[in-house]
Design a protein around this motif. Structure first.
Motif, PDB file in Angstrom:
ATOM      1  N   GLN A  98      -4.728  -1.720 -13.009  1.00 38.58           N
ATOM      2  CA  GLN A  98      -5.305  -1.582 -11.679  1.00 38.58           C
ATOM      3  C   GLN A  98      -4.774  -0.386 -10.897  1.00 38.58           C
ATOM      4  OE1 GLN A  98      -7.773  -3.526 -10.426  1.00 38.58           O
ATOM      5  NE2 GLN A  98      -7.887  -4.664 -12.335  1.00 38.58           N
ATOM      6  N   HIS A  99      -3.946   0.421 -11.531  1.00 42.69           N
ATOM      7  CA  HIS A  99      -3.430   1.605 -10.848  1.00 42.69           C
ATOM      8  C   HIS A  99      -3.223   2.691 -11.903  1.00 42.69           C
ATOM      9  CE1 HIS A  99       0.749   0.972 -12.302  1.00 42.69           C
ATOM     10  NE2 HIS A  99       0.392  -0.306 -12.272  1.00 42.69           N
ATOM     11  N   LEU A 100      -2.953   3.897 -11.443  1.00 47.55           N
ATOM     12  CA  LEU A 100      -2.757   5.029 -12.328  1.00 47.55           C
ATOM     13  C   LEU A 100      -1.322   5.537 -12.243  1.00 47.55           C
ATOM     14  CD1 LEU A 100      -6.070   6.921 -11.495  1.00 47.55           C
ATOM     15  CD2 LEU A 100      -5.603   5.555 -13.544  1.00 47.55           C
ATOM     16  N   LYS A 101      -1.002   6.482 -13.095  1.00 50.93           N
ATOM     17  CA  LYS A 101       0.303   7.136 -13.060  1.00 50.93           C
ATOM     18  C   LYS A 101       0.086   8.626 -13.312  1.00 50.93           C
ATOM     19  CE  LYS A 101       1.546   6.998 -17.961  1.00 50.93           C
ATOM     20  NZ  LYS A 101       2.596   6.687 -18.941  1.00 50.93           N
ATOM     21  N   ARG A 122       2.645  -1.392 -16.010  1.00 51.93           N
ATOM     22  CA  ARG A 122       1.579  -1.917 -15.163  1.00 51.93           C
ATOM     23  C   ARG A 122       2.115  -2.919 -14.149  1.00 51.93           C
ATOM     24  NH1 ARG A 122      -3.381  -2.208 -19.650  1.00 51.93           N
ATOM     25  NH2 ARG A 122      -3.159  -0.001 -20.211  1.00 51.93           N
ATOM     26  N   ARG A 123       1.810  -2.653 -12.883  1.00 53.78           N
ATOM     27  CA  ARG A 123       2.304  -3.473 -11.786  1.00 53.78           C
ATOM     28  C   ARG A 123       1.295  -4.564 -11.417  1.00 53.78           C
ATOM     29  NH1 ARG A 123       2.531   1.580  -9.131  1.00 53.78           N
ATOM     30  NH2 ARG A 123       1.012   0.691  -7.660  1.00 53.78           N
ATOM     31  N   TYR A 125       1.058  -5.336  -8.162  1.00 53.47           N
ATOM     32  CA  TYR A 125       0.698  -4.989  -6.781  1.00 53.47           C
ATOM     33  C   TYR A 125       0.150  -3.564  -6.792  1.00 53.47           C
ATOM     34  CZ  TYR A 125       5.216  -2.573  -6.806  1.00 53.47           C
ATOM     35  OH  TYR A 125       6.274  -1.743  -7.123  1.00 53.47           O
ATOM     36  N   PHE A 126      -0.862  -3.323  -5.975  1.00 56.70           N
ATOM     37  CA  PHE A 126      -1.565  -2.038  -5.991  1.00 56.70           C
ATOM     38  C   PHE A 126      -2.524  -2.014  -4.808  1.00 56.70           C
ATOM     39  CE2 PHE A 126      -3.434  -5.159  -8.837  1.00 56.70           C
ATOM     40  CZ  PHE A 126      -4.718  -5.284  -8.335  1.00 56.70           C
ATOM     41  N   HIS A 127      -3.238  -0.915  -4.617  1.00 56.34           N
ATOM     42  CA  HIS A 127      -4.244  -0.868  -3.564  1.00 56.34           C
ATOM     43  C   HIS A 127      -5.370   0.073  -3.964  1.00 56.34           C
ATOM     44  CE1 HIS A 127      -2.199   2.901  -2.544  1.00 56.34           C
ATOM     45  NE2 HIS A 127      -3.248   3.213  -1.785  1.00 56.34           N
ATOM     46  N   HIS A 128      -6.527  -0.099  -3.331  1.00 55.90           N
ATOM     47  CA  HIS A 128      -7.676   0.781  -3.496  1.00 55.90           C
ATOM     48  C   HIS A 128      -8.264   1.061  -2.119  1.00 55.90           C
ATOM     49  CE1 HIS A 128      -7.382  -1.296  -7.418  1.00 55.90           C
ATOM     50  NE2 HIS A 128      -7.778  -0.141  -7.917  1.00 55.90           N
ATOM     51  N   TYR A 153       6.177  -1.332  -0.428  1.00 55.04           N
ATOM     52  CA  TYR A 153       4.838  -0.852  -0.781  1.00 55.04           C
ATOM     53  C   TYR A 153       3.836  -1.205   0.318  1.00 55.04           C
ATOM     54  CZ  TYR A 153       0.816   0.199  -3.775  1.00 55.04           C
ATOM     55  OH  TYR A 153      -0.341   0.721  -4.307  1.00 55.04           O
ATOM     56  N   VAL A 157       1.800   1.741   2.286  1.00 56.13           N
ATOM     57  CA  VAL A 157       0.339   1.807   2.249  1.00 56.13           C
ATOM     58  C   VAL A 157      -0.232   1.673   3.665  1.00 56.13           C
ATOM     59  CG1 VAL A 157      -1.753   0.605   1.487  1.00 56.13           C
ATOM     60  CG2 VAL A 157       0.119   1.001  -0.119  1.00 56.13           C
TER      61      VAL A 157
END
Length: 289
Positions: A98-101, A122-123, A125-128, A153, A157
């Motif tokens: 769900q996220h990039l690096k 891979r976490r 927690y993430f956001h879009h 985080y 954010v």
């Protein structure tokens, strides 16, 4: 937006109901395919993905699928001392990055290229950001606890997006509409009340979506656990009943002794969020729309 999906008939019927709303993105707040983190249960994911493949085919488009994490994805309850095997993790980690690096320094191509993280990176927690809003997905004490890196985080954010509407979602509820459901304990709720809830209020989050209880709820606007005027607090929606039967809680005993619930009940539902530059609305649908 919803949670606790699976692939039973009620999940299929609920997903079909989205045909009338032509969704641009689908967000699920945990308990995705109900594989119980068993590596042999890949077929649960096949059936889950089939529902959304069929939806996209009928709408003639690809619909992005965003998925937070819940207890049936990691295979244990919130607050557990168990750890994920990041080298061969549950399928949620394998199928749902769900996220990039940043890409390796020797990557040939354009500047600032990004890559999909390895399993062990891979976490949960993430956001879009899209449609003028930031959607923040948090891990309610399954792999990461409420404080520490997640709290930082959330702060980062929120401060980096001062002009965007802010919506958060996670699995285990802070304001459940039933107090008798498994690991929805007062201890877990207290951890959230001490960390995330004040931040949601300080950064003026539009809405927070909770799940896990297999019921339906909407709170009044809240601040510090108390009902306040609509523009002075945060509204909490839930409680994760997309494609499952209510369980672990006698729905006839669902109470509102605190007075914070505007509505609650056993109805299967998905929340529709309409956003544009000047207007937003949130409303539930069931199998009939």
């Amino acid at each position: 937006m919803g949670g606790d999906v699976g692939s039973e008939k009620i999940a299929q019927d609920m997903t079909k109901a989205l045909l009338g709303y032509d969704p641009d993105i689908i967000i699920i707040g945990g308990d995705i395919a109900y594989d119980q983190a068993m590596l042999t249960c890949w077929y649960s994911w096949d059936e889950f993905f089939w529902m959304f493949e069929n939806l996209g085919d009928k709408l003639n488009k690809v619909i992005p699928l965003v998925a937070g994490v819940g207890n049936h994805d990691v295979g244990y309850d919130a607050g557990s001392t168990l750890n994920i095997n990041k080298e061969d993790p549950p399928h949620w980690f394998k199928f749902m990055p769900q996220h990039l690096k940043p890409a390796p320094n020797d990557t040939i191509g354009v500047d600032n290229i990004v890559a999909v993280p390895d399993f062990n990176e891979r976490r949960t927690y993430f956001h879009h950001t899209f449609s003028g809003a930031v959607f923040l997905s948090l891990d309610s004490d399954y792999v990461y606890d409420y404080s520490g890196v997640q709290m930082q985080y959330l702060t980062n954010v929120s401060e980096e997006n001062p002009d965007l509407l802010k919506i958060a979602y996670y699995h285990n509820p802070t304001y459940p509409c039933c107090q008798d459901f498994g690991d929805t304990s007062q201890t877990i709720q207290n951890h959230s009340m001490e960390t995330w809830i004040p931040a949601f209020e300080d950064y003026s989050y539009l809405a927070v979506f909770e799940n896990h209880v297999h019921l339906w709820k909407k709170t009044y606007s809240l601040k510090g656990g108390k009902v306040v005027d609509k523009d002075d607090g945060v509204t909490y929606f839930g409680d994760g009943n997309w494609g499952v039967n209510h369980a672990g809680c006698d729905t006839t005993a669902v109470s509102n002794s605190t007075g914070i619930l505007e509505t609650s009940g056993p109805t299967n539902h998905i929340w529709i969020i309409n956003l544009n530059d000047t207007h937003y609305e949130v409303f539930p649908i069931n199998t009939t729309g």
